[in-house]
Design an enzyme around this catalytic site. Structure first.
Site, PDB file in Angstrom:
ATOM      1  CD1 TRP A 292      21.436 -51.447   0.991  1.00  0.00           C
ATOM      2  CD2 TRP A 292      20.684 -51.710  -1.090  1.00  0.00           C
ATOM      3  NE1 TRP A 292      22.521 -51.452   0.158  1.00  0.00           N
ATOM      4  CE2 TRP A 292      22.092 -51.605  -1.133  1.00  0.00           C
ATOM      5  CE3 TRP A 292      19.995 -51.878  -2.288  1.00  0.00           C
ATOM      6  CZ2 TRP A 292      22.828 -51.673  -2.327  1.00  0.00           C
ATOM      7  CZ3 TRP A 292      20.725 -51.940  -3.473  1.00  0.00           C
ATOM      8  CH2 TRP A 292      22.126 -51.841  -3.482  1.00  0.00           C
ATOM      9  CG  ASP A 293      22.979 -54.970   3.314  1.00  0.00           C
ATOM     10  OD1 ASP A 293      22.705 -53.772   3.165  1.00  0.00           O
ATOM     11  OD2 ASP A 293      24.126 -55.384   3.563  1.00  0.00           O
ATOM     12  CD  GLU A 436      27.127 -46.923   1.140  1.00  0.00           C
ATOM     13  OE1 GLU A 436      28.165 -47.488   1.516  1.00  0.00           O
ATOM     14  OE2 GLU A 436      26.065 -46.937   1.776  1.00  0.00           O
ATOM     15  CE  LYS A 550      31.408 -49.310   0.410  1.00  0.00           C
ATOM     16  NZ  LYS A 550      30.374 -48.968   1.396  1.00  0.00           N
ATOM     17  CD  GLN A 551      27.818 -50.831  -2.715  1.00  0.00           C
ATOM     18  OE1 GLN A 551      28.392 -50.165  -1.864  1.00  0.00           O
ATOM     19  NE2 GLN A 551      26.809 -51.629  -2.440  1.00  0.00           N
TER      20      GLN A 551
END
Lengths: 735, 735
Positions: A292-293, A436, A550-551
């Protein structure tokens, strides 16, 4: 030098499928008085290497000490921006004493692979002084072919010193030309070298060998300088469209231009329908897979500056729709439509394994759910497709398969969704959101928002086609046998639950039950680690029972759907989640940076911007997740750096009725200038602290509306509009 | 001797909440010539202990060698079946040489606890020769009080040898009477000892101290033999109702009677509304908590032989409804109704922690989902409640809270269920079924069947009350404000998805995606273990990605809903799942045994029957899960042994229109005889290879219908019906 190819993959045995590395057409080995030189093993007195951003050209100069002599080896090289398959190298050697120099240059098929070797039936050949090496992949028997030609450059001492005719030899997987010369003290001996790489994926119209030989011969005829000029001109055109200038901050300028350079270097060749892997072409890491980046982090840069490249990224998804359909059927039960691969290679089948991370403590493979539960990927694709139409006004891609992709993504989501009868709403259960570390969660805000948007987009696509292309719509609905499902999509777009900001605090719960997790800092978890590379997620990881993420997740949603949330909500969520985020992904910092610009946290925004833009310059990122190496370049962070500069500090937002600009520059930025392409027309936008200037290209076809700090202006072809404003008093003048 | 109390729990610090051990009223220490005797540390020449099944009496005889003398210590003890709080002990000492014997007997408050000590403010006292020790629990300040009285028995040499007056001393947490005697060679000195345990949970009507003192004084007045006679008579009455006789197989007979003895010993005192913990009262293991074990494995024995005890088990669930409501609200979001605790103590709040198993590899606590996802527990309770009404015909319990429990369980499930629009069915997602190695699965067959049954039962309860108690129904519906939800329950009973047998193979998929897991044997996984006690489940356990299951799951469903599945389906599933089952739970073997009897696998059934019935006799079970000790007795297996004998080999099935009997005895069983209570009437059923005899008690009020191998007979009070059959030709005679 590794030549990792785009769009050609191979699997050997049970190891991961990964991109193929071509034989190295840039191979050169220099020996002095019988001693082979090596930058790693020889006595190196100095070494300097330079990457010229302006034309993506690499230079290196190494000074060796050998037997009391000092030898200087220089080289420069580039992959031609004008001629896609071509690599061009110039190298020279000079010595302070007379010396016997042997140059062995050609093509090396002894390639190191993570999970290779991928080429077999390696065969070398030479025709009219052109060296050739080819092999075929294991799995699909795709041919990879490299041609090379090299010669002394015209000029001082080049020919005179050559003691023997060039000799062509084949030894141990290499096709080499061996040149021996007696170097005179202080003289420089220069060589030029051209190589070309072709694979069976290239539709050349002529036999591959012919195409490759012609490519290097034509290059040789043009000469190094000729090739370089063409390359330079192509890059100049790219920079004219895509450069972002920052006045007053050389560090930021340097990092941002490096980021843009990376994106432009790895952008797919036009017509290839290739995309950009998460580690670009820097190696075989992450299986060379597209994540998806691409749609969420790299694509916006191309969409707004270089839509021809954005088209390729989208065509890649259209081209791999069948793989997404296969994946939906396979992951079932009952899944329909298109479930795009979490790690997508050339067919769209998922390269991600169910056991994707090795546990360094037990040595076992950990079950992760990236592959089967990170369902937002389909919506990310649908949003990117629709966004292309919104920004360019061009529905060609929708008509050439994009509408089909969108409907199939909506269909997948409907088959994935559940309805909660007692709450009168659809829910999206059992997913992984961007964060994640928390697998298999219910009603992840980001995911639900993406899914709802996908249903809305599906409805909008149908409405657009009904108006503009009714016959095509009819054919498409029949082909997909999907007409009966359209009311479901409409219902889901209406009633799909997206977690709302808390009424009191404004904070959005990342997923059902997130509030109940316990708080923990990164430091606290690190102190509990048994192994330094231990993965913090995957079911029993240290972060799983905690609020540590995580993000960017909710903050990523606020970024993606920025116009739907107030500055207060953004601020509340930014402040809530920021201290709870590890930034264990290169996708995180830019999301925090952009949202920070919208809620007055300019210092933090700037910090996160630099973190994003400098990631590959500083190399401060994780290189292991569990037992898995994940090093390489970070094109998503490069895209994130551009987004932070333009969407964040520039405050650019392209909407239906016009282009919004809300500059909020860091204190040390005197001026920010960037290029913008919108609906086929081009602009340069210059932002200063108290003025915004919009310059429309002469060739523009239409006048466009801009809202600068809320003030509407229009800008016609060849015109410049300057909007000046005191702190709260914008005044508008046209030139 | 540990005296683990029923229904009184305490928590100290952050350790697990667990049942309280009372001070030991059975404490006795004997010294000879100044040397204290200990079965563990002294020179023991022989040791023999006997459990008398007939009256739950324990005897022990130990011969010690001390300083060249041989000393024999005998004791026998029982917890009175007639007088609930009373323990009775007789012990004697004799020596082959003259010796100075000191007996220190009384109450010991130095109790070892897993997570204690639980009693504080320990105080000793004596009144009129009665010793008293009391303390209060930490958490709720509940008083626990022990009274004791002991004296030399009447008879030979008892008094004459006593050299000193009995002296009462308090030392180190003990209240003791010290008796010194000069033992003459060959003479036996016998003592009788009575102790009573009361807690603040006991509603005695008089002060606890008074009740306790009176209990031991009355016992002393009755004397050992008097107490024993009363105890014996009470047990004789129990055995008359509950005994199962097996002719021809002493091993099975012994194991089965041991199982029944265990169940009867731990059955709750009538009026207590207590239940039976998973390790009964054998210790503090598993937090003394009540699991589904009770309703699904122990309860049927009581329901069909001793319904007064079944009533207590059900009243316990009614009494803890509020805790189940709290748990639903807490586990949310959006859960309503009653979500019964996976590990239930006295309030119904869940004693199960989210991190319930220690990982021996990392030393960390593993996140398990027993507490939040093992939702079948509510339905297990509802099914047991309804089953009581079906079997006894008595709706008192339903009217006294049972109906409320059932409606609240249905309400919980409706709030837990999701509707799948595109498949037109409700689904139950994200659960753990009986097989705990696969957490967070969707549409577990067992769970879905239990949930659907719960909705059906809720509808049936409403229908029954509409007919019989309309005013009560109205009041109940108003109290719960649930009238609007009844159509939802009806809809869910209709449209809830229960995985069906595969059309080709007849096998039912245990949960969505089970087929996709890989096959693995127990041996294969054991070979991969890093630590011998490592847990195979919990997210990343070795069994998680495999088809290996911990215990009967689909087969448990076939057992619970036996009349709904054909013998072919049972056979197919038994053969499919049996080789894939670890039997890592004591609940597994009996389920396989019972279903085996129904599909002609009598040898396997017999093997699993013995495994179940002998579990605590042989001690072949896991005593560690991860870092957690789980040893103790297995009352669910005891109940499973009874079910296998009666439901399995006996083929008993109590249905709406009568009682079915389908004998299928193991080859070496000549005859199987068991008691049955049905709708308040009692029977003895005798099964032989070619005949079934049904004997109705004289006091029965009604005639009842039986179907013996499909042949209908009726049996009135005091009558015996004999059904004889050749292999396939049953003929019926009445006597």
């Amino acid at each position: 030098m590794g030549v990792t190819l785009a769009g050609i993959y191979d699997q050997v045995g049970d190891a991961w499928r990964e991109p193929v590395n071509a034989p190295n057409g840039g191979y050169t080995q220099v020996s002095v008085d019988g001693v082979a030189l090596s930058a790693l093993e020889s006595d190196v007195r100095s070494h300097r290497q330079t990457l010229h951003f302006r034309e993506a050209r690499f230079e290196r100069e190494t000074v060796f000490a050998v037997n009391g002599k000092t030898l200087t080896l220089k080289s420069e090289r580039f992959l031609s921006a004008r001629t896609p398959h071509l690599g061009v190298i110039r190298f020279s050697v000079g010595c302070d004493h007379a010396a016997d120099v042997v140059i062995r240059t050609g093509i090396d098929a002894n390639i190191w692979d993570l999970n290779g070797p991928h080429l077999r039936e390696i065969a070398g050949d030479s025709r009219d002084g052109v060296l050739l090496v080819q092999g075929v992949t294991h799995e699909q028997r795709k041919r990879v072919l490299v041609a090379e030609v090299a010669a002394p450059a015209a000029g001082e001492g080049a020919d005179g010193a050559v003691r023997s005719e060039e000799e062509i030899v084949q030894e141990g997987g290499r096709m080499l030309r061996v040149v021996m010369l007696r170097a005179e003290p202080g003289k420089t001996y220069t060589f030029e070298k051209y190589f070309a790489v072709f694979t069976d994926n290239d539709r050349t119209g002529v036999p591959l060998v012919k195409a490759a030989i012609e490519t290097v011969q034509e290059a040789r005829a043009a000469g190094y300088e000729g090739c370089r000029r063409a390359h330079h001109d192509a890059w100049a055109a790219r920079w004219r469209r895509c450069d972002v200038k920052i006045d007053g901050d050389d560090e930021a300028q340097h990092a941002l231009r490096y980021s843009i350079l990376q994106l432009l270097m790895v952008a797919p060749v036009e017509g290839s329908a290739n995309s950009i892997p998460a580690r670009a072409l820097s190696g075989q890491v992450y299986k060379g897979a597209v994540f998806w980046d691409t749609e969420m982090f790299m694509y916006p840069f191309f969409l707004h500056t270089y839509p021809e490249k954005a088209v390729e990224l989208l065509r890649y998804r259209i081209r791999t729709l069948e793989g997404a359909r296969r994946k939906a059927r396979m992951e079932g039960p009952g899944y329909r439509g298109a479930f795009y691969a979490w790690e997508s290679q050339e067919t769209g089948d998922d390269a991600c394994s169910y056991f994707n991370i090795g546990d360094p403590i037990t040595g076992r493979e950990l079950r992760t759910h990236f592959r089967d539960k990170q369902v937002h990927i389909s919506g990310d694709v649908a949003i990117a497709l629709w966004r292309y139409f919104e920004v360019t006004g061009d529905d060609t891609l929708l008509r050439e398969g994009g509408a089909e992709v969108i409907l199939e993504c909506a269909r997948f989501y409907y088959s994935y969704a559940h309805f909660k009868q007692d709450r009168g709403r659809y829910e999206i259960l059992d997913v992984i959101g961007p964060d994640e570390y928390h697998e298999r969660v219910n009603n992840n805000a980001f995911t639900n928002a993406v899914v709802r948007e996908t249903f809305a987009i599906a409805n909008a696509v149908v409405a657009h086609f009904e108006r503009k292309h009714p016959a095509e719509l009819k054919a498409l609905l029949e082909k997909l046998a999907i007409a009966d499902e359209l009311p479901c999509f409409a219902d889901a777009a209406e009633r799909l639950y997206v977690p709302a900001p808390d009424e009191k605090t404004g904070v959005i719960e990342q997923f059902d039950g997130y509030w109940k997790l316990r708080d923990a800092t990164v430091e606290e978890l690190k102190a509990k680690m048994v192994h330094p590379n231990e993965y913090l997620g995957a079911g029993q990881g240290l972060a799983v029972p905690t609020k540590l993420i995580k993000q960017a997740d909710v903050v990523m949603m606020l970024n993606l759907f920025g116009s739907r949330y107030s500055a207060d909500v953004k601020k509340a969520n930014w402040h809530y989640y920021e201290p709870r985020t590890e930034h264990g992904s290169s996708l995180s910092a830019c999301a925090y940076a952009i949202v920070a610009t919208e809620c007055g946290e300019l210092d933090a925004a700037y910090r996160y911007f630099l973190k994003t833009a400098k990631i590959d310059l500083e190399g401060k990122y994780k290189i292991y997740v569990g037992t898995t190496f994940i090093g390489g370049t970070h094109p998503a962070a490069n895209g994130g750096a551009w987004m932070t500069a333009v969407f964040g500090f520039g405050g650019l937002r392209v909407e239906e009725d016009g282009i919004r600009i809300e500059p909020r520059l860091p204190e040390n930025w005197r001026r920010l200038e960037f290029g913008l392409e919108h609906r086929g027309d081009r602009f340069r936008i210059r932002l200063a602290r108290e003025a915004v200037e919009i310059a429309a290209a002469e060739e523009n076809r239409n006048e466009h509306a801009f809202f600068v700090r809320g003030e509407k202006v229009r800008c016609a072809a060849g015109k410049r509009v300057l909007v000046e404003f005191a702190i709260d008093d914008p005044s508008v003048r046209s030139k």
